[in-house]
Write a protein that holds these residues in place. Structure first.
Motif, short mmCIF file in Angstrom:
data_model
loop_
_atom_site.label_atom_id
_atom_site.label_comp_id
_atom_site.label_asym_id
_atom_site.label_seq_id
_atom_site.Cartn_x
_atom_site.Cartn_y
_atom_site.Cartn_z
N LEU A 116 1.15 -16.27 27.56
CA LEU A 116 0.49 -15.65 28.70
C LEU A 116 -0.26 -14.39 28.27
N LEU A 117 0.31 -13.61 27.38
CA LEU A 117 -0.36 -12.40 26.89
C LEU A 117 -1.64 -12.77 26.14
N ASP A 118 -1.59 -13.81 25.32
CA ASP A 118 -2.80 -14.26 24.62
C ASP A 118 -3.86 -14.71 25.62
N TYR A 119 -3.43 -15.42 26.64
CA TYR A 119 -4.35 -15.89 27.68
C TYR A 119 -5.02 -14.73 28.39
N MET A 120 -4.23 -13.72 28.73
CA MET A 120 -4.76 -12.59 29.48
C MET A 120 -5.68 -11.71 28.63
N ASN A 121 -5.59 -11.81 27.33
CA ASN A 121 -6.47 -11.02 26.45
C ASN A 121 -7.67 -11.82 25.96
N ASN A 122 -7.74 -13.09 26.32
CA ASN A 122 -8.83 -13.95 25.87
C ASN A 122 -10.09 -13.68 26.70
N PRO A 123 -11.23 -13.37 26.06
CA PRO A 123 -12.47 -13.10 26.81
C PRO A 123 -12.92 -14.25 27.70
N ASN A 124 -12.36 -15.47 27.47
CA ASN A 124 -12.71 -16.62 28.31
C ASN A 124 -11.81 -16.76 29.53
N LEU A 125 -10.98 -15.76 29.79
CA LEU A 125 -10.11 -15.78 30.95
C LEU A 125 -10.92 -15.98 32.24
N GLN A 126 -10.43 -16.87 33.09
CA GLN A 126 -11.10 -17.13 34.37
C GLN A 126 -10.70 -16.07 35.38
N CYS A 127 -11.61 -15.17 35.71
CA CYS A 127 -11.33 -14.09 36.66
C CYS A 127 -11.95 -14.34 38.02
N SER A 128 -12.95 -15.22 38.09
CA SER A 128 -13.70 -15.32 39.35
C SER A 128 -14.34 -16.68 39.49
N PHE A 129 -14.77 -16.96 40.71
CA PHE A 129 -15.48 -18.20 41.02
C PHE A 129 -16.85 -18.21 40.38
N GLY A 130 -17.48 -17.06 40.32
CA GLY A 130 -18.80 -16.91 39.71
C GLY A 130 -18.98 -15.47 39.28
N SER A 131 -20.18 -15.14 38.88
CA SER A 131 -20.45 -13.78 38.42
C SER A 131 -21.89 -13.42 38.73
N THR A 132 -22.09 -12.23 39.26
CA THR A 132 -23.45 -11.74 39.50
C THR A 132 -24.02 -11.16 38.22
N ARG A 133 -25.31 -10.96 38.21
CA ARG A 133 -25.95 -10.35 37.04
C ARG A 133 -25.36 -8.96 36.78
N LEU A 138 -21.52 -5.91 32.36
CA LEU A 138 -20.46 -5.03 31.88
C LEU A 138 -19.08 -5.68 31.81
N ALA A 139 -18.95 -6.91 32.28
CA ALA A 139 -17.64 -7.56 32.29
C ALA A 139 -17.15 -7.86 30.88
N PHE A 140 -15.88 -7.61 30.65
CA PHE A 140 -15.26 -7.98 29.37
C PHE A 140 -14.99 -9.47 29.34
N TYR A 141 -14.57 -10.01 30.49
CA TYR A 141 -14.22 -11.43 30.57
C TYR A 141 -15.41 -12.24 31.07
N LYS A 142 -15.86 -13.16 30.26
CA LYS A 142 -16.95 -14.07 30.62
C LYS A 142 -16.45 -15.48 30.33
N TYR A 143 -15.85 -16.10 31.35
CA TYR A 143 -15.10 -17.33 31.15
C TYR A 143 -15.97 -18.51 30.72
N ASN A 144 -15.31 -19.46 30.05
CA ASN A 144 -15.92 -20.73 29.66
C ASN A 144 -15.72 -21.72 30.80
N SER A 145 -16.82 -22.26 31.32
CA SER A 145 -16.72 -23.15 32.48
C SER A 145 -15.91 -24.41 32.20
N LYS A 146 -15.73 -24.76 30.92
CA LYS A 146 -14.97 -25.96 30.58
C LYS A 146 -13.49 -25.80 30.93
N SER A 147 -13.02 -24.57 30.97
CA SER A 147 -11.62 -24.32 31.33
C SER A 147 -11.52 -23.72 32.74
N HIS A 148 -12.59 -23.83 33.51
CA HIS A 148 -12.65 -23.27 34.86
C HIS A 148 -12.05 -24.26 35.84
N ILE A 149 -10.96 -23.88 36.50
CA ILE A 149 -10.32 -24.74 37.49
C ILE A 149 -10.59 -24.20 38.88
#
Length: 389
Positions: A116-133, A138-149
């Motif tokens: 869980l700690l590795d997951y929470m530190n991964n820049p691909n962590l899913q934080c949101s449904f989408g992201s505005t410009r 400035l976001a640290f986390y920019k998730y990979n849509s392949k792991s987006h549930i």
């Protein structure tokens, strides 16, 4: 964990089918009870979560500052990471963050505190449904849509027993954690805001409570989303009668774990709320069928209202998006927005030249649609639609 979440997504998540329950107890037995069938896995997850929130290097979440009109997008903070002198970190998110955790519970997938700690530190962590410009800059986390549930896409609404956004024994979340200025991230070389003041014990205990309320398998359950369920009320997942039934079941089946969890979640003393959901509950994968059922209910019953305080951040992001797109024509939006974004002064003739099928529509209709899209500049929605698709 991200690779396993990706595997869950690829293997397919359960979808809402059609059914009917005579009352809330019947609905619980048909739809919800099986969600707690993997008892040993749930107990293992409980132990992992308790150990995780009590370690010094944990990354916590705050379901705050994830919704604002376009003219205030600079106030959005989803994916923004802050670090305190003691090593603890905080990232802002929306309700989508909790969905992979619900999916893992249903699929009987446990994880360790280290995973869980590795997951929470991964820049691909899913934080949101989408992201505005503005967030993406400035976001640290920019998730990979392949792991987006997104469980909403499968027809589900993620409900919480103890609400996530309010009713803490301390101050409110937004009073305790103010929205930091963007400049505090702009001066960072690695996208992490460094907080000079140590975290207070009251803040830390609230973060632990908030994290567990969001993701703990004993504080959430799935019901068909509002557009796919009909009953004499507004939001089945927030009906107190159903919540009481789920909670009573958990108290018996997971007695030790739930008692331990309740001590950490900062649940204030409250009187038991007796509520009754009258009439049958009908659900279907067909939204049009449910609309017919709702018309029937509206004639026979006055729609119920929510007993609890409003949780403004507990939103069904896909449902919100669907309503907005339907209001302007989803197909037209997907086709027209890229053209208008690229060239705001594009003429109706130029649009018809690029999309010949639009020539059959009356010019005044296209003018109105062009005006709506250009006026609202739905960039946020256009970014989100990529996830929705």
């Amino acid at each position: 964990m991200i690779s396993r979440i990706k595997n869950i997504k690829e293997s397919g998540l359960p979808v809402v089918n059609s059914g009917r329950a005579e009352n809330a107890e019947d609905f619980f037995n048909q739809i919800i009870k099986a969600q707690f069938a993997n008892k040993e896995v749930i107990k293992s997850i409980h132990s992992a979560l308790i150990e995780y929130v009590n370690q010094d290097s944990a990354v916590y979440v705050l379901r705050l500052y994830g919704s604002d009109p376009k003219k205030r997008y600079e106030l959005l903070r989803r994916g923004f990471l802050s670090q305190y002198p003691d090593g603890n970190k905080i990232v802002f998110c929306d309700n989508t963050f909790a969905m992979p955790f619900a999916a893992m519970k249903i699929n009987g997938m446990a994880y360790s505190p280290e995973e869980l700690l590795d997951y929470m530190n991964n820049p691909n962590l899913q934080c949101s449904f989408g992201s505005t410009r503005e967030e993406h800059e400035l976001a640290f986390y920019k998730y990979n849509s392949k792991s987006h549930i997104n469980l909403n896409k499968n027809g589900w609404y993620l409900a919480h027993i103890i609400p996530v956004g309010y009713n803490y024994t301390g101050r409110s979340l937004s009073q305790t954690f103010r929205n930091p200025d963007r400049k505090e991230w702009e001066v960072s070389a690695n996208g992490i805001r460094l907080v000079e003041t140590p975290m207070k014990d009251t803040e830390l205990s609230m973060l632990k409570a908030h994290f567990l309320r969001m993701v703990h398998p004993l504080n959430s359950f799935l019901v068909p989303k509002r557009s796919l369920v009909a009953y004499p009320g507004k939001n089945l997942g927030e009906e107190q009668e159903l919540i009481n039934i789920v909670q009573d079941y958990i108290k018996v089946e997971f007695h030790r774990e739930y008692n331990e969890l309740m001590k950490i979640m900062q649940v204030p003393p409250q009187d038991a709320i007796a509520a009754k959901t009258s009439g049958p509950i009908i659900w279907s994968e067909s939204a049009s069928q449910i609309r017919l059922e709702k018309r029937h209910y509206n004639k026979m019953h006055k729609a119920g209202t929510r007993e609890k305080g409003a949780d403004i951040y507990n939103t069904d992001e896909e449902e919100t998006l669907e309503r907005t797109l339907n209001s302007i024509g989803k197909g037209a939006f997907i086709k027209l927005y890229p053209l208008i974004k690229k060239n705001p002064s594009i003429t109706i003739k130029e649009i018809c030249d690029k999309i010949p099928s639009y020539k059959k529509y009356p010019p005044n209709c296209l003018h109105s649609l062009h005006s709506v899209i250009y006026k609202n500049e739905l960039e946020y929605m256009y970014i989100d639609i990529q996830c929705y698709k």
